[in-house]
Design a protein around this motif. Sequence first.
Motif, PDB file in Angstrom:
ATOM      1  N   PHE A 381       0.834  -1.261  -0.076  1.00  0.00           N
ATOM      2  CA  PHE A 381      -0.075   0.166   0.130  1.00  0.00           C
ATOM      3  C   PHE A 381       0.923   1.331   0.053  1.00  0.00           C
ATOM      4  O   PHE A 381       1.501   1.556   1.045  1.00  0.00           O
ATOM      5  N   LEU A 382       1.184   2.003  -1.019  1.00  0.00           N
ATOM      6  CA  LEU A 382       1.881   2.977  -1.452  1.00  0.00           C
ATOM      7  C   LEU A 382       1.150   4.177  -2.104  1.00  0.00           C
ATOM      8  O   LEU A 382       1.179   4.285  -3.165  1.00  0.00           O
ATOM      9  N   PRO A 383       0.358   4.698  -1.198  1.00  0.00           N
ATOM     10  CA  PRO A 383      -0.462   5.812  -1.862  1.00  0.00           C
ATOM     11  C   PRO A 383       0.251   6.949  -2.442  1.00  0.00           C
ATOM     12  O   PRO A 383       0.771   7.544  -1.872  1.00  0.00           O
ATOM     13  N   ALA A 384      -0.277   7.413  -3.626  1.00  0.00           N
ATOM     14  CA  ALA A 384       0.517   8.479  -4.343  1.00  0.00           C
ATOM     15  C   ALA A 384       0.213   9.843  -3.804  1.00  0.00           C
ATOM     16  O   ALA A 384       0.758  10.762  -3.856  1.00  0.00           O
ATOM     17  N   LEU A 385      -1.272   9.978  -3.299  1.00  0.00           N
ATOM     18  CA  LEU A 385      -1.736  11.245  -2.860  1.00  0.00           C
ATOM     19  C   LEU A 385      -2.295  11.085  -1.486  1.00  0.00           C
ATOM     20  O   LEU A 385      -2.546  10.020  -1.159  1.00  0.00           O
ATOM     21  N   PRO A 386      -2.506  12.374  -0.616  1.00  0.00           N
ATOM     22  CA  PRO A 386      -3.139  11.989   0.699  1.00  0.00           C
ATOM     23  C   PRO A 386      -4.641  11.631   0.508  1.00  0.00           C
ATOM     24  O   PRO A 386      -5.200  11.680  -0.528  1.00  0.00           O
ATOM     25  N   GLY A 387      -5.247  10.924   1.464  1.00  0.00           N
ATOM     26  CA  GLY A 387      -6.678  10.606   1.388  1.00  0.00           C
ATOM     27  C   GLY A 387      -7.510  11.667   1.340  1.00  0.00           C
ATOM     28  O   GLY A 387      -8.550  11.236   0.352  1.00  0.00           O
ATOM     29  N   LYS A 388      -7.239  12.513   1.818  1.00  0.00           N
ATOM     30  CA  LYS A 388      -8.173  13.852   1.546  1.00  0.00           C
ATOM     31  C   LYS A 388      -8.354  14.214   0.076  1.00  0.00           C
ATOM     32  O   LYS A 388      -9.475  14.529  -0.446  1.00  0.00           O
ATOM     33  N   ILE A 389      -7.239  14.288  -0.647  1.00  0.00           N
ATOM     34  CA  ILE A 389      -7.081  14.652  -1.842  1.00  0.00           C
ATOM     35  C   ILE A 389      -7.716  13.699  -2.908  1.00  0.00           C
ATOM     36  O   ILE A 389      -8.595  13.684  -3.819  1.00  0.00           O
ATOM     37  N   THR A 390      -7.535  12.313  -2.552  1.00  0.00           N
ATOM     38  CA  THR A 390      -7.834  11.256  -3.168  1.00  0.00           C
ATOM     39  C   THR A 390      -9.403  11.274  -3.269  1.00  0.00           C
ATOM     40  O   THR A 390     -10.194  10.895  -4.147  1.00  0.00           O
ATOM     41  N   GLY A 391      -9.995  11.222  -1.951  1.00  0.00           N
ATOM     42  CA  GLY A 391     -11.336  11.509  -1.636  1.00  0.00           C
ATOM     43  C   GLY A 391     -12.379  12.425  -2.549  1.00  0.00           C
ATOM     44  O   GLY A 391     -13.135  12.418  -3.284  1.00  0.00           O
ATOM     45  N   THR A 392     -11.498  13.890  -2.665  1.00  0.00           N
ATOM     46  CA  THR A 392     -12.036  14.851  -3.573  1.00  0.00           C
ATOM     47  C   THR A 392     -12.277  14.260  -5.093  1.00  0.00           C
ATOM     48  O   THR A 392     -13.127  14.618  -5.849  1.00  0.00           O
ATOM     49  N   VAL A 393     -10.994  13.624  -5.477  1.00  0.00           N
ATOM     50  CA  VAL A 393     -10.978  13.194  -6.868  1.00  0.00           C
ATOM     51  C   VAL A 393     -12.251  12.091  -7.118  1.00  0.00           C
ATOM     52  O   VAL A 393     -12.846  12.114  -8.194  1.00  0.00           O
ATOM     53  N   GLN A 394     -12.207  11.014  -6.177  1.00  0.00           N
ATOM     54  CA  GLN A 394     -13.215  10.163  -6.134  1.00  0.00           C
ATOM     55  C   GLN A 394     -14.867  10.618  -6.313  1.00  0.00           C
ATOM     56  O   GLN A 394     -15.672  10.235  -7.210  1.00  0.00           O
ATOM     57  N   THR A 395     -14.801  11.849  -5.639  1.00  0.00           N
ATOM     58  CA  THR A 395     -16.323  12.286  -5.831  1.00  0.00           C
ATOM     59  C   THR A 395     -16.402  12.886  -7.143  1.00  0.00           C
ATOM     60  O   THR A 395     -17.586  12.941  -7.872  1.00  0.00           O
TER      61      THR A 395
END
Length: 560
Positions: A381-395
């Motif tokens: 598990f090596l996320p490229a972005l913080p989860g908060k930014i990834t969540g915005t992208v998901q939305t």
Amino acid sequence: MTISLPGFDIKKWKNYADWRMLIFLLLFINVHIPFKIVALLFVYISRFNFQFGFKLRNSRLPLFYLLVFPIAIIAAIVNKNFINLYYIPVFGWALICWALALLAIHQVKLMVDGSDTETIYRTLIIFFIINAVFSAANLGHIMWITKSINPYAYMGMHQRYFINTGDDVMGISFDISSTNAVLCAFGVFYFIYKRNLAMMIVCMSTLVLTYSNLISILFLLTLAFIFIFKTTRNQKSMIVVALMIYIVSMAKISPQNGKYLNEVTASALRENRPEKQTATMSDATSRTTNVLSRDERRRKFAQNYLDSLSTIKARQEKLNELDKKIKGLPLTDYGRLYIPEPNTHFAEFYNTGEMTPDRQQLLDCIAIHRDQLPLCHVEPFLPALPGKITGTVQTFDYLVAHPLKSIAGLGPGNFSSKIAFRAAGAGIRGDYPKNYIYINPAFMHNHLDLYLSFFSKNAEFRSVRNNPYSTYDQILSEYGILGLLALIIFYIGFFARNYKKLNYGLPILMMVAGIFFLDYWFEQLSVLVVFELMLFLNIKETTSSDLKTKTTVQEELAYA
């Protein structure tokens, strides 16, 4: 008739502050819902009034609180959410939260209109003093447990506290420490413009005790803005004092928090490693050299030669410094002893290997919904972005793929909200009856999967920057573009339209616009009631001409 005691005058103290407002604030910002309900019952029994005064123009209250109800109902009907009967309590709870927020702001407006600004000023002083006392009590309790005068540097108990000490400084809200930090930030701005140095120091000292890093960064940026654009000389001096308190606390009380921030930033920018930058520069240099003229190449050669000499000299100086350090180390028959200082704030240093109950709940949730949570099974598990930014992208990705749902959203509790996480039954943001668990598929495949992928891992992943909580995300995903426009125009815009008249209200408004990226603040039912109180108060002060607390014209013109 006045009943007097030595040094105590009941009539004087009765009029000293708005005690109804104080009791309401102390009860309503408490994290527990029963306290909030008691607070509302108290103020509505003592002042029975339901004349909200909504108007299309010059509305007494933000129209956002009125519009959110029909938008939620439309979204739930269009998306056929009520087919699942387990959705009904989720939807009902979401509407109850909005109703509580509406009832609270109505009473806050009545209190501001019914009291003079001097009385409210003294009431807020008492409120922030009580919060500071409770915060100090939180810290004192931790000091008692750790038997350490500085628990921020205490590394025992598997570092249960250490850099996490601020998480337990909850103040009068008994909520997460970021709630306390935001309230204290409001207080700092308020007392800077009221030129009350003592209370500013009280609020700032309480703020630094929380060590809420994201809130602190947002606060410092806002503080820098008003220092440059919207303060007098005296107020700038108070800002300098506030900054000194923050710097001293970071340097002397909890320097590990500063190191943590640096390493988090470095990890977030790991693509900008020095070796990559060096390689890129070398490639650029080699490409450029091929097109240089003869004189330019000679000049470049000389420059590189001088740079190499400087590099050798700097390297030699470092070796000399290292040699001095080595000579200062203990000498044995086998050489000198050197034990490098560990990165004590990394999880590997304090992880006991024990499974905590909250993490076990997350793992149990993953096991139950294994096939629907792809991110949770990515290894390594090596996320490229913080989860908060990834969540915005998901939305954004989801709404682009489902454009019809972007109009009014997916409905409350279906994509990104406190109640959505709570109804998942994984112990996130509170307990929920196991027999009534509700998880919308869109929430399951996006924000829930994202949250579990981070927070089911080791401690280094369980950070505020990795949760997808965001008010903007909540409104856009669950109430659609209509909800987001209502938030911006009829809530933020309701207060921002007076920006030319606001003094302390402007940085507080900027702060709220920023913290909306960090959590579900409307569902918190705590911070925003204080925000609304202060904005209504500032608007009242700046639109009345005969107020004692109003800044004088000379002071307004005395900008540095």
